[in-house]
Scaffold this active site. Structure first.
Site, short mmCIF file in Angstrom:
data_model
loop_
_atom_site.label_atom_id
_atom_site.label_comp_id
_atom_site.label_asym_id
_atom_site.label_seq_id
_atom_site.Cartn_x
_atom_site.Cartn_y
_atom_site.Cartn_z
N LEU A 275 0.88 -1.16 0.00
CA LEU A 275 0.00 0.00 0.00
C LEU A 275 0.92 1.22 0.00
O LEU A 275 1.96 1.21 0.67
CB LEU A 275 -0.90 0.03 1.25
CG LEU A 275 -2.01 -1.02 1.36
CD1 LEU A 275 -2.70 -0.90 2.72
CD2 LEU A 275 -3.03 -0.87 0.24
N ASP A 276 0.56 2.25 -0.72
CA ASP A 276 1.37 3.47 -0.71
C ASP A 276 1.52 3.95 0.73
O ASP A 276 0.61 3.80 1.55
CB ASP A 276 0.71 4.57 -1.53
CG ASP A 276 0.61 4.20 -3.00
OD1 ASP A 276 1.34 3.29 -3.43
OD2 ASP A 276 -0.20 4.84 -3.71
N ALA A 277 2.66 4.56 1.03
CA ALA A 277 2.92 5.07 2.38
C ALA A 277 1.78 5.95 2.91
O ALA A 277 1.36 5.80 4.05
CB ALA A 277 4.25 5.81 2.43
N ARG B 81 -5.07 6.48 -7.59
CA ARG B 81 -4.74 7.90 -7.51
C ARG B 81 -4.61 8.51 -8.90
O ARG B 81 -5.12 9.60 -9.19
CB ARG B 81 -3.46 8.08 -6.70
CG ARG B 81 -3.58 7.63 -5.25
CD ARG B 81 -2.23 7.47 -4.58
NE ARG B 81 -1.52 8.75 -4.50
CZ ARG B 81 -0.28 8.87 -4.01
NH1 ARG B 81 0.37 7.78 -3.59
NH2 ARG B 81 0.29 10.04 -3.94
N THR C 214 -1.32 5.85 2.17
CA THR C 214 -2.61 5.14 2.16
C THR C 214 -2.74 4.27 3.40
O THR C 214 -1.81 3.57 3.80
CB THR C 214 -2.72 4.24 0.90
OG1 THR C 214 -2.55 5.05 -0.26
CG2 THR C 214 -4.07 3.55 0.84
#
Length: 302
Positions: free
Chosen positions: A137-139, A228, A141
């Site tokens: 997961l993106d940082a 995104r 998120t």
């Protein structure tokens, strides 16, 4: 240091076909199921047959036994961070990742380095030295993160991600008003076909951007920053997105308004489908309520 056996594979006595070890192991191993994984094991001299270190090109001999050893790895230094463990059994866990912290990487403060203080080591024979995240997961998120505790779980769940049979849902607060209440976004990313779908949950008027919309999102492919990028490409960037958003859509100290709220997968050992879900973060509702009150106060006048 004594080596730990990952797996033993018996070559049948009555096998009459001519085959190289590389192909035979790929067909019969429970844990080494990819060509790259087997190449790494062979290069590290972790595949042995009758005392001989295999290179993979040798011909198999009926009745022999292949032994595959686990890779030697240094247990990471523990990052003390309390995580919300949604589910845990001997094979896997589902944890809630807070926003602002990367899943893994070279830095110390990662979710992977925090797992040892939150998740117990499996008692099964194929336990891994420490639990590992199955995806990223993106940082910025937040949300549900799937963790493997055994080698079987890591292999089987990894295969499900490759086959796109793991289903995930997200919630986000996006800028603007959507013309359609649900739809698909199929803009290519990284030169490859890419597919996301959205469903409007709630829309409120906003002095900041005319409208803010709470949406449920489902990625059908897995490109970097897919949701995104896709929302930004259709003119509805996610609130707080510093990379793909517009000027004025970030809120100081509030981060990205994107969260992974549901995940569904087939359990690697029981082969039953498991589903887990959580509510979207409270900051989403707080933002919507605040923007609504501001709109009502000024009646849409700037």
């Amino acid at each position: 240091m004594e080596k730990t056996i990952l797996e033993k594979i018996q070559i049948p006595d009555n096998l009459d076909q001519k085959e190289r070890f590389f192909d035979f192991i790929l067909r019969n191993s429970q844990y080494v199921t990819s060509r790259n994984g087997l190449k790494k094991a062979l290069k590290a001299q972790r595949v042995i047959c009758e005392g001989q270190i295999l290179k993979g090109a040798e011909w198999i001999v009926p009745g022999q036994e292949i032994v595959i050893y686990t890779e030697e790895a240094k247990v990471p230094k523990i990052f003390e961070l309390k995580l919300d463990v949604i589910f845990e059994d001997e094979d896997l866990a589902v944890v809630y990742k807070p926003s602002g912290i990367p899943v893994s990487g070279n830095q110390f403060k990662t979710i992977e380095n925090a797992l040892l203080s939150n998740i117990s080591q499996s008692n099964l024979t194929d336990t891994m030295p420490w639990p590992k995240p199955c995806h990223r997961l993106d940082a910025p998120t937040s949300g549900l993160l799937l963790i493997a505790k055994t080698r079987l779980a890591r292999v089987k769940l990894g295969q499900q991600f490759e086959d796109k049979t793991i289903k995930k849902k997200y919630h986000a607060v996006a800028m603007g008003s959507f013309k359609e209440k649900e739809g698909d976004i199929k803009h290519d990313l990284e030169g490859k076909p890419c597919h996301s779908s959205y469903k409007v949950v709630k829309e409120i008027p906003s002095l900041r951007s005319e409208a803010l919309t709470l949406v449920e999102l489902e990625p059908h492919t897995g490109r970097t920053h897919q949701l995104r990028k896709h929302l930004a490409m259709i003119g509805h960037p996610i609130v707080g997105d510093k990379e793909y958003g517009e000027d004025g859509n970030t809120l100081k100290g509030k981060g990205l308004f994107l969260s992974s709220t549901a995940i569904s997968f087939v359990h690697p050992r029981t082969e039953e489908r498991n589903e887990f879900s959580v509510a979207y973060p409270s900051k989403f509702e707080t933002l919507l309520e605040r923007e609504t009150k501001m709109w009502e106060k000024y009646k849409g006048k700037k």
